[in-house]
Design a protein around this motif. Sequence first.
Motif, PDB file in Angstrom:
ATOM      1  N   ALA A  60       0.842  -1.200   0.000  1.00 53.91           N
ATOM      2  CA  ALA A  60       0.000   0.000   0.000  1.00 53.91           C
ATOM      3  C   ALA A  60       0.877   1.249   0.000  1.00 53.91           C
ATOM      4  CB  ALA A  60      -0.915   0.008   1.218  1.00 53.91           C
ATOM      5  N   ALA A  61       1.964   1.181   0.780  1.00 53.81           N
ATOM      6  CA  ALA A  61       2.857   2.343   0.856  1.00 53.81           C
ATOM      7  C   ALA A  61       3.511   2.599  -0.507  1.00 53.81           C
ATOM      8  CB  ALA A  61       3.928   2.113   1.911  1.00 53.81           C
ATOM      9  N   LEU A  62       3.837   1.511  -1.213  1.00 49.14           N
ATOM     10  CA  LEU A  62       4.435   1.669  -2.540  1.00 49.14           C
ATOM     11  C   LEU A  62       3.459   2.341  -3.488  1.00 49.14           C
ATOM     12  CD1 LEU A  62       6.241  -1.717  -3.087  1.00 49.14           C
ATOM     13  CD2 LEU A  62       7.273   0.531  -2.994  1.00 49.14           C
ATOM     14  N   GLY A  63       2.202   1.900  -3.456  1.00 50.84           N
ATOM     15  CA  GLY A  63       1.182   2.480  -4.330  1.00 50.84           C
ATOM     16  C   GLY A  63       1.021   3.960  -4.045  1.00 50.84           C
ATOM     17  N   SER A  64       1.000   4.309  -2.759  1.00 53.54           N
ATOM     18  CA  SER A  64       0.771   5.729  -2.476  1.00 53.54           C
ATOM     19  C   SER A  64       2.011   6.561  -2.783  1.00 53.54           C
ATOM     20  CB  SER A  64       0.252   5.952  -1.054  1.00 53.54           C
ATOM     21  OG  SER A  64       1.139   5.435  -0.138  1.00 53.54           O
ATOM     22  N   ALA A  65       3.192   5.941  -2.727  1.00 58.49           N
ATOM     23  CA  ALA A  65       4.399   6.680  -3.122  1.00 58.49           C
ATOM     24  C   ALA A  65       4.323   7.063  -4.603  1.00 58.49           C
ATOM     25  CB  ALA A  65       5.648   5.852  -2.861  1.00 58.49           C
ATOM     26  N   PHE A  66       3.754   6.179  -5.401  1.00 59.70           N
ATOM     27  CA  PHE A  66       3.596   6.434  -6.835  1.00 59.70           C
ATOM     28  C   PHE A  66       2.663   7.598  -7.113  1.00 59.70           C
ATOM     29  CE2 PHE A  66       4.709   4.172 -10.654  1.00 59.70           C
ATOM     30  CZ  PHE A  66       5.744   3.421 -10.173  1.00 59.70           C
ATOM     31  N   PHE A  67       1.506   7.559  -6.428  1.00 59.05           N
ATOM     32  CA  PHE A  67       0.530   8.641  -6.612  1.00 59.05           C
ATOM     33  C   PHE A  67       1.155   9.940  -6.116  1.00 59.05           C
ATOM     34  CE2 PHE A  67      -3.083  11.260  -5.146  1.00 59.05           C
ATOM     35  CZ  PHE A  67      -3.760  11.372  -6.345  1.00 59.05           C
ATOM     36  N   SER A  68       1.812   9.846  -4.971  1.00 62.00           N
ATOM     37  CA  SER A  68       2.344  11.038  -4.345  1.00 62.00           C
ATOM     38  C   SER A  68       3.402  11.719  -5.217  1.00 62.00           C
ATOM     39  CB  SER A  68       2.923  10.680  -2.981  1.00 62.00           C
ATOM     40  OG  SER A  68       3.338  11.844  -2.351  1.00 62.00           O
ATOM     41  N   LEU A  69       4.224  10.925  -5.894  1.00 62.83           N
ATOM     42  CA  LEU A  69       5.260  11.554  -6.730  1.00 62.83           C
ATOM     43  C   LEU A  69       4.782  11.802  -8.163  1.00 62.83           C
ATOM     44  CD1 LEU A  69       8.639   9.998  -5.540  1.00 62.83           C
ATOM     45  CD2 LEU A  69       8.096  12.413  -5.674  1.00 62.83           C
ATOM     46  N   SER A  70       3.477  11.680  -8.403  1.00 61.82           N
ATOM     47  CA  SER A  70       2.874  11.967  -9.722  1.00 61.82           C
ATOM     48  C   SER A  70       3.499  11.129 -10.842  1.00 61.82           C
ATOM     49  CB  SER A  70       3.036  13.438 -10.121  1.00 61.82           C
ATOM     50  OG  SER A  70       2.813  14.318  -9.065  1.00 61.82           O
ATOM     51  N   LEU A  71       3.777   9.841 -10.573  1.00 57.63           N
ATOM     52  CA  LEU A  71       4.555   9.075 -11.553  1.00 57.63           C
ATOM     53  C   LEU A  71       3.685   8.346 -12.579  1.00 57.63           C
ATOM     54  CD1 LEU A  71       7.287   7.614  -9.194  1.00 57.63           C
ATOM     55  CD2 LEU A  71       7.441   9.564 -10.747  1.00 57.63           C
ATOM     56  N   GLY A  72       4.304   7.997 -13.687  1.00 60.91           N
ATOM     57  CA  GLY A  72       3.680   7.123 -14.684  1.00 60.91           C
ATOM     58  C   GLY A  72       3.042   7.861 -15.844  1.00 60.91           C
ATOM     59  N   VAL A  73       2.316   8.939 -15.550  1.00 64.44           N
ATOM     60  CA  VAL A  73       1.499   9.541 -16.609  1.00 64.44           C
ATOM     61  C   VAL A  73       2.241  10.587 -17.447  1.00 64.44           C
ATOM     62  CG1 VAL A  73      -0.687   9.090 -15.477  1.00 64.44           C
ATOM     63  CG2 VAL A  73       0.530  11.183 -14.943  1.00 64.44           C
ATOM     64  N   GLY A  74       3.477  10.891 -17.088  1.00 62.41           N
ATOM     65  CA  GLY A  74       4.258  11.792 -17.932  1.00 62.41           C
ATOM     66  C   GLY A  74       4.343  13.233 -17.426  1.00 62.41           C
ATOM     67  N   THR A  75       3.835  13.512 -16.205  1.00 61.45           N
ATOM     68  CA  THR A  75       3.950  14.890 -15.710  1.00 61.45           C
ATOM     69  C   THR A  75       5.419  15.220 -15.448  1.00 61.45           C
ATOM     70  OG1 THR A  75       3.493  14.042 -13.517  1.00 61.45           O
ATOM     71  CG2 THR A  75       1.705  15.128 -14.580  1.00 61.45           C
ATOM     72  N   MET A  76       6.101  14.305 -14.785  1.00 59.04           N
ATOM     73  CA  MET A  76       7.504  14.579 -14.472  1.00 59.04           C
ATOM     74  C   MET A  76       8.342  14.561 -15.757  1.00 59.04           C
ATOM     75  SD  MET A  76       7.758  15.384 -11.417  1.00 59.04           S
ATOM     76  CE  MET A  76       6.947  15.287  -9.841  1.00 59.04           C
ATOM     77  N   LEU A  77       7.936  13.716 -16.701  1.00 61.68           N
ATOM     78  CA  LEU A  77       8.662  13.653 -17.967  1.00 61.68           C
ATOM     79  C   LEU A  77       8.572  15.001 -18.692  1.00 61.68           C
ATOM     80  CD1 LEU A  77       8.696  10.661 -20.379  1.00 61.68           C
ATOM     81  CD2 LEU A  77       8.436  12.953 -21.295  1.00 61.68           C
ATOM     82  N   ILE A  78       7.376  15.553 -18.725  1.00 59.22           N
ATOM     83  CA  ILE A  78       7.221  16.806 -19.466  1.00 59.22           C
ATOM     84  C   ILE A  78       7.913  17.954 -18.719  1.00 59.22           C
ATOM     85  CG2 ILE A  78       4.931  17.568 -18.616  1.00 59.22           C
ATOM     86  CD1 ILE A  78       5.986  17.568 -22.235  1.00 59.22           C
ATOM     87  N   TYR A  79       7.859  17.940 -17.387  1.00 62.66           N
ATOM     88  CA  TYR A  79       8.596  18.975 -16.650  1.00 62.66           C
ATOM     89  C   TYR A  79      10.101  18.827 -16.919  1.00 62.66           C
ATOM     90  CZ  TYR A  79       4.756  21.017 -13.881  1.00 62.66           C
ATOM     91  OH  TYR A  79       3.633  21.699 -13.476  1.00 62.66           O
ATOM     92  N   GLY A  80      10.576  17.582 -16.939  1.00 65.92           N
ATOM     93  CA  GLY A  80      11.997  17.340 -17.223  1.00 65.92           C
ATOM     94  C   GLY A  80      12.382  17.851 -18.608  1.00 65.92           C
ATOM     95  N   SER A  81      11.421  17.798 -19.543  1.00 69.94           N
ATOM     96  CA  SER A  81      11.723  18.221 -20.911  1.00 69.94           C
ATOM     97  C   SER A  81      11.929  19.729 -21.006  1.00 69.94           C
ATOM     98  CB  SER A  81      10.605  17.772 -21.858  1.00 69.94           C
ATOM     99  OG  SER A  81       9.507  18.657 -21.786  1.00 69.94           O
ATOM    100  N   TYR A  82      11.465  20.464 -19.995  1.00 65.69           N
ATOM    101  CA  TYR A  82      11.663  21.923 -19.993  1.00 65.69           C
ATOM    102  C   TYR A  82      12.889  22.336 -19.184  1.00 65.69           C
ATOM    103  CZ  TYR A  82       6.772  21.929 -21.534  1.00 65.69           C
ATOM    104  OH  TYR A  82       5.609  21.698 -22.218  1.00 65.69           O
TER     105      TYR A  82
END
Length: 449
Positions: A218-240
Amino acid sequence: MATSRGQFGSRIGFILAAAGSAVGLGNIWGFPTQAASNGGAAFVLVYLVLAFLLAYPVLMAELLLGRHAHGNTVIALTRISDRPLTKAIGAATGLTGIIVASLILSFYAIVAGWMLGFTVAYPLSSLGFGSSSTWLTAFTVPRNLTLMTCFMVMTMGIIMGGVHNGIERWSTRLMPALVVTLVALALYVFTLDGAVEGLKVYLLPDFSKVFSGDLILAALGSAFFSLSLGVGTMLIYGSYLSDDEYLPSIGAQVALIDIGLAVLAGFLILPSMYVAAERGVEIFDASGALLSEDTLIFSVLPALFTSLGSIGVIVATAFFGLMSMAALTSSISMLEVPVAFLVERFQWSRQRAATIAGTIIGLISAVVIFNFESLFGLVIALTTRYGQPLLGLMLCVYAGWVWNRNSLLQELKKNNPAAEKTWFWRLWPFYVRIVCPAIIAIIFARSLL
Ligand code: PFF
Protein backbone atom coordinates in the motif's frame (compact mmCIF):
# COMPACT_ATOMS: atom_id res chain seq x y z
CA MET A 1 14.74 23.76 -29.85
CA ALA A 2 14.56 23.69 -26.09
CA THR A 3 14.23 27.43 -25.68
CA SER A 4 11.59 27.93 -28.38
CA ARG A 5 9.33 25.45 -26.59
CA GLY A 6 9.65 27.06 -23.17
CA GLN A 7 12.06 26.35 -20.35
CA PHE A 8 12.29 26.73 -16.61
CA GLY A 9 14.18 29.91 -15.78
CA SER A 10 16.03 28.56 -12.75
CA ARG A 11 16.86 25.39 -10.91
CA ILE A 12 14.82 26.38 -7.89
CA GLY A 13 11.89 27.22 -10.19
CA PHE A 14 12.00 23.69 -11.58
CA ILE A 15 12.36 22.09 -8.14
CA LEU A 16 9.38 24.02 -6.78
CA ALA A 17 7.27 23.22 -9.85
CA ALA A 18 8.08 19.50 -9.73
CA ALA A 19 7.65 19.40 -5.94
CA GLY A 20 4.41 21.36 -6.44
CA SER A 21 3.17 18.62 -8.74
CA ALA A 22 4.12 15.98 -6.22
CA VAL A 23 2.80 17.72 -3.10
CA GLY A 24 -0.97 17.61 -3.34
CA LEU A 25 -4.13 16.42 -1.70
CA GLY A 26 -2.54 12.97 -1.45
CA ASN A 27 0.12 14.17 0.99
CA ILE A 28 -2.22 15.93 3.34
CA TRP A 29 -5.29 13.77 3.50
CA GLY A 30 -3.73 10.38 3.04
CA PHE A 31 -0.26 10.13 4.49
CA PRO A 32 -0.69 11.37 8.10
CA THR A 33 -3.52 9.03 9.08
CA GLN A 34 -1.98 6.13 7.19
CA ALA A 35 1.26 6.66 9.12
CA ALA A 36 -0.49 7.01 12.50
CA SER A 37 -2.52 3.82 12.00
CA ASN A 38 0.41 1.77 10.77
CA GLY A 39 3.30 2.11 13.14
CA GLY A 40 3.92 5.88 13.36
CA ALA A 41 7.57 6.82 12.95
CA ALA A 42 8.38 3.25 11.89
CA PHE A 43 6.01 3.66 8.94
CA VAL A 44 7.56 7.01 8.06
CA LEU A 45 10.94 5.31 7.96
CA VAL A 46 9.76 2.46 5.75
CA TYR A 47 7.98 4.92 3.47
CA LEU A 48 11.16 6.92 3.12
CA VAL A 49 13.20 3.86 2.23
CA LEU A 50 10.60 2.63 -0.26
CA ALA A 51 10.20 6.03 -1.86
CA PHE A 52 13.94 6.12 -2.50
CA LEU A 53 14.25 2.49 -3.58
CA LEU A 54 11.29 2.44 -5.92
CA ALA A 55 9.69 5.78 -6.64
CA TYR A 56 12.93 7.76 -7.04
CA PRO A 57 14.33 5.51 -9.82
CA VAL A 58 11.05 5.85 -11.75
CA LEU A 59 11.09 9.61 -11.22
CA MET A 60 14.62 9.65 -12.63
CA ALA A 61 13.52 7.58 -15.64
CA GLU A 62 10.87 10.22 -16.39
CA LEU A 63 13.17 13.20 -15.88
CA LEU A 64 15.97 11.70 -18.00
CA LEU A 65 13.66 10.59 -20.82
CA GLY A 66 11.99 14.01 -20.90
CA ARG A 67 15.18 16.05 -20.82
CA HIS A 68 16.79 13.86 -23.48
CA ALA A 69 13.90 14.34 -25.91
CA HIS A 70 12.98 17.92 -24.97
CA GLY A 71 9.54 16.78 -26.01
CA ASN A 72 6.35 15.12 -24.78
CA THR A 73 6.06 11.45 -23.79
CA VAL A 74 5.15 10.26 -27.29
CA ILE A 75 8.22 11.96 -28.76
CA ALA A 76 10.44 10.77 -25.90
CA LEU A 77 9.47 7.10 -26.17
CA THR A 78 9.55 6.92 -29.97
CA ARG A 79 12.86 8.76 -30.30
CA ILE A 80 14.80 6.26 -28.21
CA SER A 81 13.33 3.27 -30.08
CA ASP A 82 14.88 2.02 -33.29
CA ARG A 83 12.38 -0.66 -34.28
CA PRO A 84 8.87 -0.01 -35.66
CA LEU A 85 7.28 -2.18 -32.99
CA THR A 86 8.94 -0.45 -30.03
CA LYS A 87 8.16 2.91 -31.62
CA ALA A 88 4.49 1.98 -31.94
CA ILE A 89 4.26 0.64 -28.37
CA GLY A 90 6.08 3.77 -27.14
CA ALA A 91 3.60 6.04 -28.89
CA ALA A 92 0.67 4.03 -27.48
CA THR A 93 2.17 4.27 -23.98
CA GLY A 94 2.60 8.03 -24.31
CA LEU A 95 -0.97 8.48 -25.53
CA THR A 96 -2.32 6.32 -22.71
CA GLY A 97 -0.38 8.48 -20.24
CA ILE A 98 -2.05 11.58 -21.69
CA ILE A 99 -5.49 10.01 -21.26
CA VAL A 100 -4.76 8.83 -17.70
CA ALA A 101 -3.36 12.26 -16.68
CA SER A 102 -6.54 13.87 -18.04
CA LEU A 103 -8.76 11.42 -16.17
CA ILE A 104 -6.84 12.00 -12.91
CA LEU A 105 -7.44 15.72 -13.39
CA SER A 106 -11.15 15.08 -13.99
CA PHE A 107 -11.65 13.70 -10.45
CA TYR A 108 -8.98 15.86 -8.81
CA ALA A 109 -10.73 19.04 -10.03
CA ILE A 110 -13.96 17.97 -8.30
CA VAL A 111 -12.23 17.47 -4.93
CA ALA A 112 -10.15 20.64 -5.38
CA GLY A 113 -13.38 22.55 -6.10
CA TRP A 114 -14.70 21.44 -2.70
CA MET A 115 -11.54 22.85 -1.11
CA LEU A 116 -12.10 26.19 -2.84
CA GLY A 117 -15.70 26.19 -1.63
CA PHE A 118 -14.71 25.59 2.00
CA THR A 119 -11.98 28.27 1.76
CA VAL A 120 -14.55 30.91 0.84
CA ALA A 121 -17.41 29.55 2.97
CA TYR A 122 -15.87 30.31 6.38
CA PRO A 123 -15.25 34.06 5.86
CA LEU A 124 -18.65 34.35 4.14
CA SER A 125 -20.50 32.83 7.07
CA SER A 126 -18.69 35.04 9.58
CA LEU A 127 -19.74 38.08 7.51
CA GLY A 128 -23.36 37.00 7.80
CA PHE A 129 -23.80 35.27 4.42
CA GLY A 130 -24.90 32.03 6.04
CA SER A 131 -26.95 30.69 3.15
CA SER A 132 -24.16 31.20 0.56
CA SER A 133 -21.80 29.49 2.94
CA THR A 134 -24.16 26.53 3.31
CA TRP A 135 -24.54 26.32 -0.47
CA LEU A 136 -20.76 26.17 -0.88
CA THR A 137 -20.32 23.34 1.59
CA ALA A 138 -23.39 21.15 0.96
CA PHE A 139 -22.98 18.27 -1.48
CA THR A 140 -25.14 19.19 -4.49
CA VAL A 141 -24.71 18.84 -8.25
CA PRO A 142 -24.88 22.63 -8.98
CA ARG A 143 -22.29 23.39 -6.31
CA ASN A 144 -19.97 20.61 -7.49
CA LEU A 145 -20.26 21.78 -11.11
CA THR A 146 -19.69 25.45 -10.27
CA LEU A 147 -16.65 24.89 -8.06
CA MET A 148 -15.07 22.31 -10.40
CA THR A 149 -15.45 24.84 -13.25
CA CYS A 150 -13.82 27.62 -11.18
CA PHE A 151 -10.90 25.35 -10.37
CA MET A 152 -10.48 24.22 -13.99
CA VAL A 153 -10.52 27.84 -15.18
CA MET A 154 -7.74 28.70 -12.70
CA THR A 155 -5.70 25.70 -13.86
CA MET A 156 -6.19 26.63 -17.53
CA GLY A 157 -5.27 30.26 -16.84
CA ILE A 158 -1.91 29.27 -15.34
CA ILE A 159 -1.13 26.81 -18.14
CA MET A 160 -1.90 29.45 -20.78
CA GLY A 161 0.86 31.59 -19.22
CA GLY A 162 3.45 29.02 -20.37
CA VAL A 163 6.28 27.22 -18.61
CA HIS A 164 8.14 30.23 -17.23
CA ASN A 165 5.36 32.78 -16.77
CA GLY A 166 2.66 30.30 -15.79
CA ILE A 167 3.88 27.06 -14.20
CA GLU A 168 7.15 28.35 -12.73
CA ARG A 169 5.81 31.71 -11.58
CA TRP A 170 2.81 30.23 -9.79
CA SER A 171 4.73 27.33 -8.28
CA THR A 172 7.33 29.67 -6.83
CA ARG A 173 4.54 31.76 -5.29
CA LEU A 174 2.32 28.98 -4.04
CA MET A 175 4.86 26.51 -2.66
CA PRO A 176 6.46 28.87 -0.11
CA ALA A 177 2.97 30.10 0.86
CA LEU A 178 1.95 26.49 1.35
CA VAL A 179 4.91 25.70 3.61
CA VAL A 180 4.44 28.85 5.70
CA THR A 181 0.71 28.14 6.16
CA LEU A 182 1.38 24.53 7.09
CA VAL A 183 4.01 25.44 9.70
CA ALA A 184 1.91 28.30 11.14
CA LEU A 185 -1.14 26.07 11.49
CA ALA A 186 0.87 23.26 13.10
CA LEU A 187 2.44 25.70 15.60
CA TYR A 188 -0.97 27.07 16.52
CA VAL A 189 -2.47 23.60 16.99
CA PHE A 190 0.46 22.61 19.26
CA THR A 191 -0.77 25.22 21.75
CA LEU A 192 -4.14 23.47 22.19
CA ASP A 193 -5.02 20.73 24.70
CA GLY A 194 -4.75 17.23 23.29
CA ALA A 195 -2.08 18.05 20.68
CA VAL A 196 0.68 16.17 22.49
CA GLU A 197 -1.42 13.01 22.51
CA GLY A 198 -1.71 13.28 18.72
CA LEU A 199 2.02 13.77 18.36
CA LYS A 200 2.68 10.63 20.39
CA VAL A 201 0.37 8.56 18.20
CA TYR A 202 2.04 9.95 15.10
CA LEU A 203 5.61 9.53 16.16
CA LEU A 204 5.97 6.63 18.61
CA PRO A 205 7.47 3.88 16.45
CA ASP A 206 5.77 0.50 16.43
CA PHE A 207 7.88 -1.77 14.24
CA SER A 208 5.55 -4.74 14.66
CA LYS A 209 2.97 -3.11 12.39
CA VAL A 210 5.34 -2.13 9.68
CA PHE A 211 6.41 -5.43 8.27
CA SER A 212 3.08 -6.62 6.99
CA GLY A 213 3.26 -7.34 3.25
CA ASP A 214 -0.01 -5.59 2.50
CA LEU A 215 1.10 -2.45 4.20
CA ILE A 216 4.36 -2.26 2.30
CA LEU A 217 2.51 -2.69 -0.97
CA ALA A 218 0.00 0.00 0.00
CA ALA A 219 2.86 2.34 0.86
CA LEU A 220 4.43 1.67 -2.54
CA GLY A 221 1.18 2.48 -4.33
CA SER A 222 0.77 5.73 -2.48
CA ALA A 223 4.40 6.68 -3.12
CA PHE A 224 3.60 6.43 -6.83
CA PHE A 225 0.53 8.64 -6.61
CA SER A 226 2.34 11.04 -4.35
CA LEU A 227 5.26 11.55 -6.73
CA SER A 228 2.87 11.97 -9.72
CA LEU A 229 4.55 9.08 -11.55
CA GLY A 230 3.68 7.12 -14.68
CA VAL A 231 1.50 9.54 -16.61
CA GLY A 232 4.26 11.79 -17.93
CA THR A 233 3.95 14.89 -15.71
CA MET A 234 7.50 14.58 -14.47
CA LEU A 235 8.66 13.65 -17.97
CA ILE A 236 7.22 16.81 -19.47
CA TYR A 237 8.60 18.97 -16.65
CA GLY A 238 12.00 17.34 -17.22
CA SER A 239 11.72 18.22 -20.91
CA TYR A 240 11.66 21.92 -19.99
CA LEU A 241 14.88 21.64 -18.01
CA SER A 242 18.17 22.96 -19.30
CA ASP A 243 20.94 20.58 -20.34
CA ASP A 244 23.19 22.22 -17.72
CA GLU A 245 21.43 20.61 -14.78
CA TYR A 246 22.59 17.37 -13.15
CA LEU A 247 19.35 15.45 -12.83
CA PRO A 248 20.06 12.83 -10.11
CA SER A 249 20.50 15.43 -7.39
CA ILE A 250 17.59 17.57 -8.60
CA GLY A 251 15.32 14.49 -8.61
CA ALA A 252 16.44 13.59 -5.08
CA GLN A 253 15.55 17.08 -3.87
CA VAL A 254 12.07 16.83 -5.39
CA ALA A 255 11.49 13.44 -3.74
CA LEU A 256 12.76 14.73 -0.39
CA ILE A 257 10.50 17.80 -0.48
CA ASP A 258 7.49 15.61 -1.29
CA ILE A 259 8.20 13.24 1.58
CA GLY A 260 9.19 16.08 3.91
CA LEU A 261 5.92 17.90 3.35
CA ALA A 262 3.90 14.72 3.85
CA VAL A 263 5.67 14.22 7.19
CA LEU A 264 5.14 17.89 8.07
CA ALA A 265 1.42 17.55 7.29
CA GLY A 266 1.34 14.83 9.95
CA PHE A 267 2.46 17.40 12.53
CA LEU A 268 -0.69 19.34 11.72
CA ILE A 269 -3.26 16.60 11.11
CA LEU A 270 -2.65 14.20 14.02
CA PRO A 271 -2.44 16.84 16.76
CA SER A 272 -5.57 18.48 15.24
CA MET A 273 -7.47 15.21 15.41
CA TYR A 274 -6.62 14.65 19.07
CA VAL A 275 -7.46 18.27 19.90
CA ALA A 276 -10.84 17.62 18.24
CA ALA A 277 -11.24 14.40 20.28
CA GLU A 278 -10.55 16.40 23.46
CA ARG A 279 -13.49 18.60 22.45
CA GLY A 280 -15.86 15.68 21.99
CA VAL A 281 -15.47 15.02 18.24
CA GLU A 282 -15.44 11.34 17.21
CA ILE A 283 -12.12 10.57 15.48
CA PHE A 284 -12.35 6.78 15.16
CA ASP A 285 -14.52 4.68 12.87
CA ALA A 286 -16.52 1.62 13.92
CA SER A 287 -13.48 -0.65 13.57
CA GLY A 288 -11.37 1.59 15.82
CA ALA A 289 -9.21 3.04 13.03
CA LEU A 290 -8.58 6.77 12.75
CA LEU A 291 -11.04 8.51 10.45
CA SER A 292 -9.29 9.55 7.25
CA GLU A 293 -9.65 11.01 3.76
CA ASP A 294 -12.89 12.89 3.05
CA THR A 295 -14.46 12.23 6.49
CA LEU A 296 -11.36 13.65 8.12
CA ILE A 297 -11.22 16.75 5.93
CA PHE A 298 -14.93 17.55 5.62
CA SER A 299 -16.28 16.49 8.99
CA VAL A 300 -13.66 15.94 11.74
CA LEU A 301 -11.62 19.08 11.01
CA PRO A 302 -14.64 21.38 10.39
CA ALA A 303 -16.04 20.23 13.78
CA LEU A 304 -12.73 21.26 15.34
CA PHE A 305 -12.74 24.64 13.56
CA THR A 306 -16.28 25.35 14.78
CA SER A 307 -15.28 24.54 18.36
CA LEU A 308 -12.48 27.14 18.20
CA GLY A 309 -14.96 30.03 17.95
CA SER A 310 -13.96 33.17 16.04
CA ILE A 311 -10.30 32.17 15.58
CA GLY A 312 -11.65 28.99 14.00
CA VAL A 313 -12.68 31.03 10.94
CA ILE A 314 -9.08 32.12 10.35
CA VAL A 315 -7.70 28.63 11.00
CA ALA A 316 -10.29 27.03 8.69
CA THR A 317 -9.72 29.53 5.89
CA ALA A 318 -5.95 29.01 6.14
CA PHE A 319 -6.36 25.23 6.17
CA PHE A 320 -8.64 25.01 3.13
CA GLY A 321 -6.55 27.65 1.37
CA LEU A 322 -3.56 25.38 1.97
CA MET A 323 -5.40 22.43 0.43
CA SER A 324 -6.45 24.55 -2.57
CA MET A 325 -2.86 25.69 -3.18
CA ALA A 326 -1.55 22.13 -2.93
CA ALA A 327 -4.22 21.00 -5.41
CA LEU A 328 -3.51 23.78 -7.89
CA THR A 329 0.24 23.16 -8.20
CA SER A 330 -0.60 19.49 -8.88
CA SER A 331 -3.44 20.13 -11.33
CA ILE A 332 -1.35 22.38 -13.56
CA SER A 333 1.15 19.56 -14.00
CA MET A 334 -1.67 17.22 -15.06
CA LEU A 335 -3.09 19.65 -17.63
CA GLU A 336 0.38 20.33 -19.03
CA VAL A 337 0.56 16.70 -20.23
CA PRO A 338 -2.19 16.92 -22.89
CA VAL A 339 -1.40 20.57 -23.63
CA ALA A 340 2.28 19.89 -24.41
CA PHE A 341 1.22 17.07 -26.71
CA LEU A 342 -1.34 19.18 -28.61
CA VAL A 343 1.11 22.07 -29.00
CA GLU A 344 3.93 19.84 -30.25
CA ARG A 345 1.88 17.46 -32.38
CA PHE A 346 -0.53 19.89 -34.05
CA GLN A 347 1.39 23.17 -33.65
CA TRP A 348 -1.56 24.67 -31.79
CA SER A 349 -1.03 27.75 -29.71
CA ARG A 350 -0.78 27.13 -25.96
CA GLN A 351 -3.98 29.13 -25.43
CA ARG A 352 -5.93 27.03 -27.88
CA ALA A 353 -4.53 23.74 -26.55
CA ALA A 354 -5.24 24.71 -22.92
CA THR A 355 -8.78 25.86 -23.76
CA ILE A 356 -9.68 22.74 -25.69
CA ALA A 357 -7.99 20.21 -23.36
CA GLY A 358 -9.33 22.00 -20.25
CA THR A 359 -12.87 22.10 -21.65
CA ILE A 360 -12.86 18.42 -22.57
CA ILE A 361 -11.55 17.45 -19.12
CA GLY A 362 -14.15 19.75 -17.51
CA LEU A 363 -16.87 17.96 -19.49
CA ILE A 364 -15.57 14.58 -18.29
CA SER A 365 -15.66 15.96 -14.72
CA ALA A 366 -19.27 17.01 -15.29
CA VAL A 367 -20.18 13.48 -16.39
CA VAL A 368 -18.53 12.16 -13.21
CA ILE A 369 -20.47 14.70 -11.10
CA PHE A 370 -23.81 13.68 -12.65
CA ASN A 371 -23.02 10.01 -12.04
CA PHE A 372 -21.06 10.45 -8.85
CA GLU A 373 -21.99 7.18 -7.11
CA SER A 374 -21.04 4.97 -10.01
CA LEU A 375 -18.14 6.88 -11.61
CA PHE A 376 -16.12 8.77 -8.99
CA GLY A 377 -14.58 5.74 -7.25
CA LEU A 378 -14.23 3.90 -10.54
CA VAL A 379 -12.19 6.66 -12.23
CA ILE A 380 -9.92 6.91 -9.17
CA ALA A 381 -9.33 3.15 -9.09
CA LEU A 382 -8.77 2.86 -12.84
CA THR A 383 -6.25 5.67 -12.99
CA THR A 384 -4.35 5.35 -9.73
CA ARG A 385 -4.48 1.62 -8.98
CA TYR A 386 -4.04 0.36 -12.52
CA GLY A 387 -3.05 3.21 -14.85
CA GLN A 388 -0.17 4.75 -12.91
CA PRO A 389 1.67 1.54 -11.92
CA LEU A 390 1.30 -0.01 -15.39
CA LEU A 391 2.51 3.11 -17.15
CA GLY A 392 5.37 3.39 -14.64
CA LEU A 393 6.32 -0.17 -15.56
CA MET A 394 6.40 0.74 -19.27
CA LEU A 395 8.56 3.80 -18.59
CA CYS A 396 11.06 1.62 -16.70
CA VAL A 397 11.13 -0.87 -19.56
CA TYR A 398 11.82 1.92 -22.04
CA ALA A 399 14.46 3.64 -19.90
CA GLY A 400 16.09 0.34 -18.88
CA TRP A 401 15.80 -1.90 -21.93
CA VAL A 402 14.94 0.11 -25.03
CA TRP A 403 17.11 3.17 -24.51
CA ASN A 404 20.64 2.57 -25.71
CA ARG A 405 22.89 2.49 -22.65
CA ASN A 406 25.54 4.66 -24.20
CA SER A 407 23.06 7.34 -25.24
CA LEU A 408 21.69 7.29 -21.70
CA LEU A 409 25.17 7.78 -20.29
CA GLN A 410 25.76 10.69 -22.69
CA GLU A 411 22.59 12.31 -21.32
CA LEU A 412 24.01 12.13 -17.80
CA LYS A 413 27.43 13.28 -18.95
CA LYS A 414 26.01 16.50 -20.39
CA ASN A 415 26.53 18.16 -17.07
CA ASN A 416 28.74 15.73 -15.22
CA PRO A 417 31.69 14.37 -17.24
CA ALA A 418 32.42 11.97 -14.39
CA ALA A 419 28.86 10.54 -14.44
CA GLU A 420 30.20 7.03 -15.05
CA LYS A 421 31.88 7.00 -11.67
CA THR A 422 28.88 8.14 -9.64
CA TRP A 423 26.84 5.91 -7.35
CA PHE A 424 23.87 6.81 -9.51
CA TRP A 425 25.30 5.20 -12.63
CA ARG A 426 26.40 2.12 -10.66
CA LEU A 427 22.96 1.48 -9.18
CA TRP A 428 20.23 3.10 -11.21
CA PRO A 429 20.44 1.19 -14.54
CA PHE A 430 20.09 -2.11 -12.68
CA TYR A 431 17.21 -0.76 -10.66
CA VAL A 432 15.29 0.55 -13.58
CA ARG A 433 15.84 -2.61 -15.62
CA ILE A 434 15.16 -5.26 -13.01
CA VAL A 435 14.12 -4.12 -9.56
CA CYS A 436 11.46 -1.53 -10.41
CA PRO A 437 9.64 -3.52 -13.10
CA ALA A 438 9.60 -6.59 -10.83
CA ILE A 439 8.21 -4.69 -7.84
CA ILE A 440 5.63 -2.82 -9.91
CA ALA A 441 4.53 -6.10 -11.50
CA ILE A 442 4.04 -7.58 -8.03
CA ILE A 443 2.03 -4.57 -6.86
CA PHE A 444 -0.06 -4.75 -9.98
CA ALA A 445 -0.68 -8.48 -9.74
CA ARG A 446 -1.78 -8.06 -6.11
CA SER A 447 -4.07 -5.18 -6.87
CA LEU A 448 -5.83 -7.38 -9.43
CA LEU A 449 -6.51 -10.09 -6.84
N1 PFF B 1 0.98 13.95 -6.54
C1 PFF B 1 -0.35 14.47 -6.42
C2 PFF B 1 -0.82 14.33 -4.96
O1 PFF B 1 -0.11 13.77 -4.14
O2 PFF B 1 -1.91 14.81 -4.66
C3 PFF B 1 -1.31 13.79 -7.33
C4 PFF B 1 -0.91 13.64 -8.76
C5 PFF B 1 -0.42 14.75 -9.48
C6 PFF B 1 -1.02 12.43 -9.38
C7 PFF B 1 -0.07 14.61 -10.83
C8 PFF B 1 -0.69 12.28 -10.72
C9 PFF B 1 -0.21 13.38 -11.43
F1 PFF B 1 0.10 13.24 -12.68
